[in-house]
Design an enzyme around this catalytic site. Structure first.
Site, short mmCIF file in Angstrom:
data_model
loop_
_atom_site.label_atom_id
_atom_site.label_comp_id
_atom_site.label_asym_id
_atom_site.label_seq_id
_atom_site.Cartn_x
_atom_site.Cartn_y
_atom_site.Cartn_z
N HIS A 89 -55.40 21.98 -23.48
CA HIS A 89 -55.26 23.44 -23.34
C HIS A 89 -54.98 23.89 -21.90
O HIS A 89 -55.51 24.90 -21.44
CB HIS A 89 -56.50 24.14 -23.87
CG HIS A 89 -56.69 24.01 -25.34
ND1 HIS A 89 -55.65 23.91 -26.23
CD2 HIS A 89 -57.84 23.96 -26.09
CE1 HIS A 89 -56.14 23.81 -27.47
NE2 HIS A 89 -57.45 23.83 -27.40
N HIS A 146 -56.59 30.89 -29.59
CA HIS A 146 -57.68 30.02 -30.04
C HIS A 146 -58.82 30.84 -30.66
O HIS A 146 -59.99 30.57 -30.41
CB HIS A 146 -58.20 29.19 -28.86
CG HIS A 146 -58.79 27.87 -29.27
ND1 HIS A 146 -59.92 27.78 -30.05
CD2 HIS A 146 -58.42 26.60 -29.00
CE1 HIS A 146 -60.22 26.50 -30.23
NE2 HIS A 146 -59.31 25.76 -29.60
N GLU A 152 -54.36 27.52 -35.26
CA GLU A 152 -53.64 27.63 -34.00
C GLU A 152 -52.18 27.25 -34.21
O GLU A 152 -51.83 26.06 -34.25
CB GLU A 152 -54.28 26.72 -32.94
CG GLU A 152 -55.77 26.97 -32.74
CD GLU A 152 -56.46 25.80 -32.08
OE1 GLU A 152 -56.06 25.41 -30.95
OE2 GLU A 152 -57.40 25.25 -32.69
#
Length: 358
Positions: free
Chosen positions: A122, A193, A329
């Site tokens: 991420h 997220h 996601e």
């Protein structure tokens, strides 16, 4: 449905149309502001830290307003990684995992920061989720935020200018639109997220929620959650979620009992949608009567069942426990920078990265 998110609910106006307030301050004294969007039915709160969704409130089948996402009503727990597993944030520059933080672009090898065991996750130690975004414009039902990531940020090549627009175009719809440009070749993969719980915003387990996922294949992973490169058929087994059924129906057999945390390969448009998006998933929760449908223009979706939630402090004092939230996601595939047959994540000068989910 929530996601590119459609929440089926009452159409009775419930709220004034717009508001913003100081949400708190970071440890170095920077002010974090929270903005609230409302279209008379849905109420969505977003903070400029991480461009993160903090709250989504919609009526249930009886018209009673309720929370449907995990998060906090104060800033402090968002500032501690031990209590904030990316709740509601924009993940980037490159969402999901990159094997050992390494990739090659135009014959140049890059080594990114690693922050998830041996891998990059991420965007690294200071990804887009930890930056304060700039609000470019807002209205009672939309908010546009932007951020600039300089060259070398987490050792990524090129400067990236990114933008996300949250909007409530209809009484039951939340849209998320992303754009990004660069001054040098780089890689990009943005997603949101958010953790969803259609019953009560995370007080209870999501294993009784029912899901239908529009994917015939998924990308199997190793013990550090890095794809093997295979596109494997879901048919017959815990990974097969094509027929509506409870999330918990096969979860004990998914990922050696840990639960779902896998990228599914979306099959394409099976349901007509005038926007040209493809269906991702449908989720239904029987006690509230709420349902959610997700649509996107991305090739994959990471379905995650909150396997590592472990008593995070909830809004009401009750902890967010394992499987108290799920994520959908929408994304390019994990580690796509290292697999030529995966959906491309390279962005070059003059190009515009775009991603739409609703």
């Amino acid at each position: 449905w929530m996601g590119d998110i459609l929440c089926k609910c009452s159409t009775v106006p419930l709220f004034p149309m717009a508001e913003s307030c100081e949400f708190g301050k970071t440890s170095d004294g920077r002010v974090v502001t929270k903005y609230t969007l409302c279209n008379g039915t849905m109420k969505v709160s977003i903070m400029d830290l991480g461009a993160a969704i903090c709250s989504v409130q919609v009526p249930d089948a009886k018209g009673k307003l309720g929370e449907i996402c995990l998060g906090y009503d104060e800033l402090t727990p968002y500032l501690d990684p031990k209590t904030n597993p990316y709740f509601g944030a924009v993940a980037g520059r490159c969402a999901n995992r990159i094997c050992k933080g390494r990739f090659k672009l135009d014959d140049v090898e890059y080594q990114l920061e690693t922050n998830n065991g041996p891998n990059h996750l991420h965007g690294g130690n200071v990804g887009f989720d930890k930056l304060i975004w700039t609000v470019e414009s807002s209205s009672p039902s939309s908010l546009v935020l932007s951020v600039v990531s300089p060259e070398g940020d987490e050792h990524y090549p090129g400067q990236v200018a990114a933008k996300v627009t949250y909007s409530l175009p209809k009484s039951d719809t939340l849209c998320m639109d992303y754009e990004a440009t660069t001054n040098k070749p780089t890689i990009i993969n943005l997603t949101n997220h958010n953790y969803w719980n259609l019953a009560d915003g995370g007080i209870s387990s999501i294993l009784e929620h029912e899901i239908e996922l529009f994917a015939d294949f998924y990308t199997p992973v190793d013990d550090t959650s890095i794809p093997s490169g295979e596109l494997r058929a879901v048919a017959g087994g815990a990974m097969d979620l094509r027929q509506r059924g409870k999330i918990g129906r096969g979860i004990k057999d998914a990922d050696n009992g840990l639960g779902y945390d896998h990228n599914y390969v979306l099959r394409g448009s099976m349901v007509y949608d005038p926007s040209g998006l493809q269906p991702v998933a449908k989720v239904y929760e029987s006690t509230s009567g709420r349902w959610m449908a997700v649509f996107t223009d991305q090739p994959g979706v990471q379905f995650y069942t909150g396997n590592y939630l472990d008593g995070f402090p909830g809004r009401t004092g009750q902890g967010y426990e394992k499987h108290h939230g799920f994520c959908l996601e929408t994304q390019r595939f994990p580690d796509a920078a290292n697999w030529s047959h995966f959906s491309p994540v390279v962005l070059r000068p003059g190009e515009v990265y775009r991603h739409h989910t609703r």
